[in-house]
Design an enzyme around this catalytic site. Structure first.
Site, PDB file in Angstrom:
ATOM      1  N   TYR A 119      45.511  47.993  44.622  1.00  0.00           N
ATOM      2  CA  TYR A 119      44.984  48.371  45.870  1.00  0.00           C
ATOM      3  C   TYR A 119      43.484  48.634  45.706  1.00  0.00           C
ATOM      4  CZ  TYR A 119      44.466  50.647  50.545  1.00  0.00           C
ATOM      5  OH  TYR A 119      44.154  51.034  51.715  1.00  0.00           O
ATOM      6  N   LYS A 142      40.242  46.400  47.000  1.00  0.00           N
ATOM      7  CA  LYS A 142      39.263  46.778  48.011  1.00  0.00           C
ATOM      8  C   LYS A 142      37.713  46.730  47.329  1.00  0.00           C
ATOM      9  CE  LYS A 142      41.290  47.901  51.895  1.00  0.00           C
ATOM     10  NZ  LYS A 142      40.355  47.173  53.147  1.00  0.00           N
ATOM     11  N   THR A 156      46.444  39.917  50.701  1.00  0.00           N
ATOM     12  CA  THR A 156      46.192  40.462  52.162  1.00  0.00           C
ATOM     13  C   THR A 156      44.861  40.931  52.197  1.00  0.00           C
ATOM     14  OG1 THR A 156      48.178  40.984  52.517  1.00  0.00           O
ATOM     15  CG2 THR A 156      46.664  41.669  54.068  1.00  0.00           C
ATOM     16  N   GLY A 176      46.940  48.948  64.704  1.00  0.00           N
ATOM     17  CA  GLY A 176      47.490  49.889  63.517  1.00  0.00           C
ATOM     18  C   GLY A 176      47.222  51.231  64.094  1.00  0.00           C
ATOM     19  N   PHE A 177      47.339  52.221  63.087  1.00  0.00           N
ATOM     20  CA  PHE A 177      47.053  53.562  63.468  1.00  0.00           C
ATOM     21  C   PHE A 177      45.603  53.886  63.747  1.00  0.00           C
ATOM     22  CE2 PHE A 177      46.111  57.543  60.792  1.00  0.00           C
ATOM     23  CZ  PHE A 177      46.071  58.438  61.609  1.00  0.00           C
ATOM     24  N   ALA A 236      36.354  48.334  56.158  1.00  0.00           N
ATOM     25  CA  ALA A 236      37.099  49.751  55.806  1.00  0.00           C
ATOM     26  C   ALA A 236      37.561  49.404  54.323  1.00  0.00           C
ATOM     27  CB  ALA A 236      38.481  49.886  56.656  1.00  0.00           C
ATOM     28  N   ASP A 253      45.895  41.274  65.144  1.00  0.00           N
ATOM     29  CA  ASP A 253      46.821  42.059  64.395  1.00  0.00           C
ATOM     30  C   ASP A 253      48.198  41.350  64.160  1.00  0.00           C
ATOM     31  OD1 ASP A 253      46.949  45.517  64.003  1.00  0.00           O
ATOM     32  OD2 ASP A 253      48.746  44.135  63.311  1.00  0.00           O
TER      33      ASP A 253
END
Ligand code: UDP
Length: 321
Positions: free
Chosen positions: A151, A155, A97, A12-13, A119, A33
């Site tokens: 979201y 988290k 996910t 990813g980024f 993260a 990934d």
């Protein structure tokens, strides 16, 4: 012997920049990934470098994850559903996910006592209005009928679970709440405002400011972000703690649009798009989002080096090339 680090979401980024940084520091890096939002092109230039390996698979593949965890001293867990747009459009995918992924990673890490950097996100501060946000602040989320908050809630569950593993099994975990990170390789496909504005400005298309543009954010360059992750990884005192990682240079979205327009020399008009048209009816935005970064500075000495104009110039140069 060099550290062996597994990066989930490593194509990813942010993950791909971290992989590069850790390899440069002489570590061994494995990337896991599934390329759902990551791109192989992000890591293609690392293939063949000593100490680099990758597996294209989901973090929910227990066999692959177990093998990679068994070969790692640390796991940086970045694999997650990303971007407010994606979260609003695919709530089931986001929740599953984020929660099942973190659970799988923590279980595998605990088996081999690998250190975990998890993260998390500034979204967990939700609708809090007392800025800057500190890690121990109370959080205020919107109702469950608004998908955006799924979201943050997912988290938060990840954070609770990681801290519980630390407390119960003495697993070394570090939690980072990432604030708006930008830089080369970030795509605007998942809603991120900076690459979207820059693309629009370069194409001469209208620059789409959602709402009235008075909402603000602090944008952190990805190279500052990955320096923070590496510093935390190397700091024993960081274990068991939560850290904000972000810039403290606050800008409104309207001001951002003007700056992008100026720096690109674009003739694009700046247009205002109502939130319900941009996302979904009833969408709730966060008005201000500014991190207090006292804690990470105290523990590691880290502070961001790039200011907003430099960050924007880097993104413009990348998108032009
Ligand atoms: N935004 C905007 N125009 C766009 C994309 C985003 O005005 O084309 C706004 C968005 O509503 C939010 C801010 O820019 O207020 C940052 O959005 P982004 O999705 O980058 O990150 P967020 O802070 O929402 O996680």
């Amino acid at each position: 012997m060099s550290q062996r680090v597994l990066i989930t979401g490593g194509a990813g980024f942010i993950g791909s920049h971290l992989a590069e940084k850790l390899l440069d520091s002489g570590m061994q890096v494995a990337v896991l990934d599934d390329l759902s939002t990551g791109r192989f092109e992000n890591i293609a230039h690392l293939v063949g470098r000593p100490g680099f390996s990758f597996a294209i698979d989901s973090i929910t593949n227990a066999i692959v994850l177990d093998r990679l965890a068994s070969e790692s001293d640390a796991i940086v867990h970045l694999a997650a559903a990303v971007g407010v747009k994606l979260v609003v459009e695919k709530p089931v995918h986001t929740i599953e996910t984020n929660i099942m992924g973190a659970e799988a990673v923590l279980k595998a890490a605990a088996r081999y006592r690998a250190k975990v950097i998890l993260a998390s996100t500034s979204e967990v501060y939700g609708k809090g209005v007392r800025v800057p946000f500190r890690e121990d602040d109370d959080v205020v989320l919107g109702p469950t009928s608004r998908h955006r908050w799924a979201y943050a809630a997912s988290k938060m569950v990840d954070e609770f679970l990681a801290l519980a593993y630390h407390q119960k099994y003495d697993l070394p975990v570090i939690i980072v709440r990432l604030f708006n990170t930008v830089g080369p390789r970030q795509t605007g496909r998942y809603g991120m405002v900076v690459p979207r504005f820059v693309r629009q400005a370069l194409a001469g298309d209208p620059i789409t400011v959602y709402g009235d543009g008075s909402q603000s954010r602090c944008f952190c360059d990805v190279s500052d972000t990955v320096r923070a992750l590496e510093a935390l990884l190397m700091t024993e005192e960081a274990v068991g703690q939560v850290f904000n990682v972000g810039s403290t240079e606050e800008v409104t979205i309207l001001e951002l649009a003007k700056r992008v327009k100026k720096l690109t020399g674009s003739t694009s008009p700046i247009t205002f798009v109502p939130y319900e048209q941009a996302y979904a009816p009833g969408f709730e935005d966060m008005q201000r989002r500014v991190p207090d970064t006292t804690r990470i500075r105290a523990v590691t000495g880290w502070q961001p080096q790039y200011d907003l104009d430099t960050i924007l110039k880097r993104v413009i140069a990348w998108l032009q090339a």
